[in-house]
Design a protein around this motif. Sequence first.
Motif, mmCIF file in Angstrom:
data_model
loop_
_atom_site.group_PDB
_atom_site.id
_atom_site.type_symbol
_atom_site.label_atom_id
_atom_site.label_comp_id
_atom_site.label_asym_id
_atom_site.label_seq_id
_atom_site.Cartn_x
_atom_site.Cartn_y
_atom_site.Cartn_z
ATOM 1 N N ALA A 28 -22.118 -35.871 -25.030
ATOM 2 C CA ALA A 28 -21.017 -35.778 -24.063
ATOM 3 C C ALA A 28 -21.064 -34.409 -23.403
ATOM 4 O O ALA A 28 -21.444 -33.424 -24.018
ATOM 5 N N VAL A 29 -20.669 -34.364 -22.147
ATOM 6 C CA VAL A 29 -20.590 -33.115 -21.392
ATOM 7 C C VAL A 29 -19.116 -32.771 -21.213
ATOM 8 O O VAL A 29 -18.316 -33.617 -20.830
ATOM 9 N N CYS A 30 -18.746 -31.525 -21.521
ATOM 10 C CA CYS A 30 -17.345 -31.129 -21.393
ATOM 11 C C CYS A 30 -16.953 -31.012 -19.921
ATOM 12 O O CYS A 30 -17.817 -30.958 -19.043
ATOM 13 N N PRO A 31 -15.654 -30.957 -19.628
ATOM 14 C CA PRO A 31 -15.194 -30.857 -18.241
ATOM 15 C C PRO A 31 -15.721 -29.619 -17.519
ATOM 16 O O PRO A 31 -15.791 -29.604 -16.296
ATOM 17 N N GLU A 32 -16.116 -28.586 -18.270
ATOM 18 C CA GLU A 32 -16.672 -27.374 -17.659
ATOM 19 C C GLU A 32 -18.178 -27.471 -17.443
ATOM 20 O O GLU A 32 -18.796 -26.538 -16.948
#
Length: 72
Positions: A28-32
Amino acid sequence: MPRYDFRCRSCGATFELRRAMAQANDPAVCPEGHTDTTKLLSTVAVTGGAASSAAPAAPSGGGGCCGGGCCG
């Protein structure tokens, strides 16, 4: 579709993603935009409107942990 909680190791952000169970362990890629994330253990609280807080009665016919007297 299930929701999964993640935490970014780079910035510390905690975020939630909805994805199919087959993709539960996909990266998963964080919102940042950071990719160094980890999936968090989710807990579920189930509450109900039961009229009584007593434990359910044991089934008739022997009961016990294995349902027929093979324990003990």
